[in-house]
Design a protein around this motif. Structure first.
Motif, PDB file in Angstrom:
ATOM      1  N   THR A 165       3.063  -6.778   8.909  1.00  0.00           N
ATOM      2  CA  THR A 165       1.853  -6.098   8.439  1.00  0.00           C
ATOM      3  C   THR A 165       1.726  -4.713   9.071  1.00  0.00           C
ATOM      4  O   THR A 165       2.240  -4.454  10.162  1.00  0.00           O
ATOM      5  CB  THR A 165       0.591  -6.916   8.744  1.00  0.00           C
ATOM      6  OG1 THR A 165       0.541  -7.203  10.159  1.00  0.00           O
ATOM      7  CG2 THR A 165       0.592  -8.212   7.987  1.00  0.00           C
ATOM      8  N   ILE A 166       1.027  -3.849   8.384  1.00  0.00           N
ATOM      9  CA  ILE A 166       0.820  -2.480   8.855  1.00  0.00           C
ATOM     10  C   ILE A 166      -0.337  -2.462   9.856  1.00  0.00           C
ATOM     11  O   ILE A 166      -1.404  -3.025   9.590  1.00  0.00           O
ATOM     12  CB  ILE A 166       0.514  -1.549   7.672  1.00  0.00           C
ATOM     13  CG1 ILE A 166       1.725  -1.483   6.728  1.00  0.00           C
ATOM     14  CG2 ILE A 166       0.141  -0.151   8.155  1.00  0.00           C
ATOM     15  CD1 ILE A 166       1.461  -0.746   5.427  1.00  0.00           C
ATOM     16  N   VAL A 167      -0.128  -1.838  11.012  1.00  0.00           N
ATOM     17  CA  VAL A 167      -1.177  -1.763  12.023  1.00  0.00           C
ATOM     18  C   VAL A 167      -1.686  -0.333  12.226  1.00  0.00           C
ATOM     19  O   VAL A 167      -2.793  -0.132  12.698  1.00  0.00           O
ATOM     20  CB  VAL A 167      -0.696  -2.335  13.374  1.00  0.00           C
ATOM     21  CG1 VAL A 167      -0.528  -3.836  13.282  1.00  0.00           C
ATOM     22  CG2 VAL A 167       0.610  -1.682  13.829  1.00  0.00           C
ATOM     23  N   LEU A 168      -0.882   0.653  11.866  1.00  0.00           N
ATOM     24  CA  LEU A 168      -1.301   2.056  11.983  1.00  0.00           C
ATOM     25  C   LEU A 168      -0.776   2.824  10.782  1.00  0.00           C
ATOM     26  O   LEU A 168       0.305   2.513  10.254  1.00  0.00           O
ATOM     27  CB  LEU A 168      -0.763   2.692  13.276  1.00  0.00           C
ATOM     28  CG  LEU A 168      -1.355   2.224  14.609  1.00  0.00           C
ATOM     29  CD1 LEU A 168      -0.574   2.836  15.763  1.00  0.00           C
ATOM     30  CD2 LEU A 168      -2.825   2.593  14.712  1.00  0.00           C
ATOM     31  N   GLN A 169      -1.518   3.838  10.368  1.00  0.00           N
ATOM     32  CA  GLN A 169      -1.075   4.679   9.269  1.00  0.00           C
ATOM     33  C   GLN A 169      -1.484   6.124   9.506  1.00  0.00           C
ATOM     34  O   GLN A 169      -2.485   6.402  10.155  1.00  0.00           O
ATOM     35  CB  GLN A 169      -1.664   4.187   7.946  1.00  0.00           C
ATOM     36  CG  GLN A 169      -3.181   4.348   7.846  1.00  0.00           C
ATOM     37  CD  GLN A 169      -3.740   3.880   6.516  1.00  0.00           C
ATOM     38  OE1 GLN A 169      -3.822   2.690   6.270  1.00  0.00           O
ATOM     39  NE2 GLN A 169      -4.120   4.832   5.670  1.00  0.00           N
ATOM     40  N   ASP A 170      -0.671   7.031   8.978  1.00  0.00           N
ATOM     41  CA  ASP A 170      -0.955   8.461   9.073  1.00  0.00           C
ATOM     42  C   ASP A 170      -0.508   9.125   7.775  1.00  0.00           C
ATOM     43  O   ASP A 170       0.670   9.009   7.412  1.00  0.00           O
ATOM     44  CB  ASP A 170      -0.211   9.083  10.257  1.00  0.00           C
ATOM     45  CG  ASP A 170      -0.514  10.573  10.411  1.00  0.00           C
ATOM     46  OD1 ASP A 170      -1.648  10.976  10.095  1.00  0.00           O
ATOM     47  OD2 ASP A 170       0.385  11.322  10.825  1.00  0.00           O
ATOM     48  N   PRO A 171      -1.428   9.798   7.044  1.00  0.00           N
ATOM     49  CA  PRO A 171      -2.836  10.047   7.357  1.00  0.00           C
ATOM     50  C   PRO A 171      -3.682   8.772   7.296  1.00  0.00           C
ATOM     51  O   PRO A 171      -3.330   7.824   6.600  1.00  0.00           O
ATOM     52  CB  PRO A 171      -3.267  11.059   6.291  1.00  0.00           C
ATOM     53  CG  PRO A 171      -2.231  10.997   5.240  1.00  0.00           C
ATOM     54  CD  PRO A 171      -1.002  10.435   5.791  1.00  0.00           C
ATOM     55  N   PRO A 172      -4.811   8.783   8.015  1.00  0.00           N
ATOM     56  CA  PRO A 172      -5.666   7.600   8.062  1.00  0.00           C
ATOM     57  C   PRO A 172      -6.407   7.361   6.753  1.00  0.00           C
ATOM     58  O   PRO A 172      -6.470   8.238   5.888  1.00  0.00           O
ATOM     59  CB  PRO A 172      -6.642   7.928   9.200  1.00  0.00           C
ATOM     60  CG  PRO A 172      -6.688   9.418   9.238  1.00  0.00           C
ATOM     61  CD  PRO A 172      -5.310   9.878   8.864  1.00  0.00           C
TER      62      PRO A 172
END
Length: 283
Positions: free
Chosen positions: A83-90
């Motif tokens: 699973t995705i825990v951080l993303q950029d751009p938010p």
């Protein structure tokens, strides 16, 4: 003279006007094509992808609007793998269609790292080395040795672990340290009002082990603070190296820690002259 006469003729101006119109039309069409290709003036709101499995993105239509690139992975037993825990751009950012989203996902396998060599390091150096390598301190055992607070051995799950051996990131390491030959004892630090992270750092760097932790309110890394400690913090009371300190926590949202600290000593924040008895707390 014929050429200059042509420049002044109606035919020339007619062809010049046609050429200008064609040039302007071509320029307009080019700009319009660029607008369509780059989606000029169009903005998409980036959704929140945290908690979404990376490989499930293709099942949605989001891959038609965004590109995705995994730039890092973390291992956490408490989170679903992949699973995705951080993303950029938010989430909530305004971007153009086709914008690449950089994500950090939960690794399916724990990250392995080489065990650092902590032998002969001071306690403070060893703690910094453990932190830098993503390892934790399990406990400290002190033995009589002239090399006070120097690491004599490093263990994992009760067995000696040699430098360079592969170990799971986040593992807890036991340190064996020297306590000198003079029988010196150390004072217990005053911890009332500190957060869990703060007291762990203070105790470990002061040659103490963390005892049991009791929470009277819901555990909260930000608001849970030490309400009581045993043994109590005092420069008049000394204990052995490696002693355990038990801690009780309450939330600073529900309890006035300023008044409690003042009760222990408004000026020094110590209980050297102990205005009150340590608070008795039921387990």
């Amino acid at each position: 003279m014929g050429f200059f006469n042509f420049l002044m003729s109606k035919v020339f101006f007619k062809h010049l006007a046609i050429a200008v119109v064609i040039a302007v039309a071509l320029l307009w069409l080019t700009l319009k094509a660029l607008d369509v290709y780059t989606h000029h003036g169009e903005a998409l709101t980036v959704p929140d992808f945290t908690g979404v499995k990376y490989y499930d993105l293709e099942k949605n239509d989001v891959t038609d609007k965004y590109g995705f690139l995994v730039i890092d992975s973390v291992y956490d037993d408490h989170l679903q793998k992949g699973t995705i825990v951080l993303q950029d751009p938010p989430a909530g950012s305004k971007v153009k269609q086709g914008r690449k989203i950089y994500v950090t996902v939960v690794a399916t396998q724990p990250e392995m790292i080489p065990m650092p060599n902590l032998i002969d390091l001071s306690l403070r150096q060893a703690l910094n080395e453990l932190k830098a390598n993503g390892l934790k301190l399990e406990k400290m055992e002190y033995v009589e040795n002239f090399a006070k607070n120097a690491v004599l051995a490093q263990r994992f799950e009760g067995d000696t672990i040699i430098p360079g051996m592969e170990i799971q990131k986040g593992s807890a390491i036991e340190l064996v340290l020297g306590k000198g030959l003079d029988g010196e004892k150390i004072e217990v630090p005053f911890l009332i009002g500190k957060t869990e992270a703060e007291v762990i750092d203070i105790l470990n760097s002061s040659s103490f082990n963390v005892g049991f932790l009791k929470y009277f309110d819901e555990r909260d890394k930000l608001h849970s603070r030490v309400f009581n400690q045993q043994p109590a913090g005092s420069t008049n009371y000394r204990v052995d190296y490696g002693s355990y300190v038990d801690l009780w926590f309450r939330s600073d949202l529900d309890f006035n820690f300023d008044s409690l600290i003042i009760a222990y000593g408004s000026d020094t924040l110590r209980i050297d002259s102990l205005m009150v008895e340590p608070i008795k707390v039921e387990d």
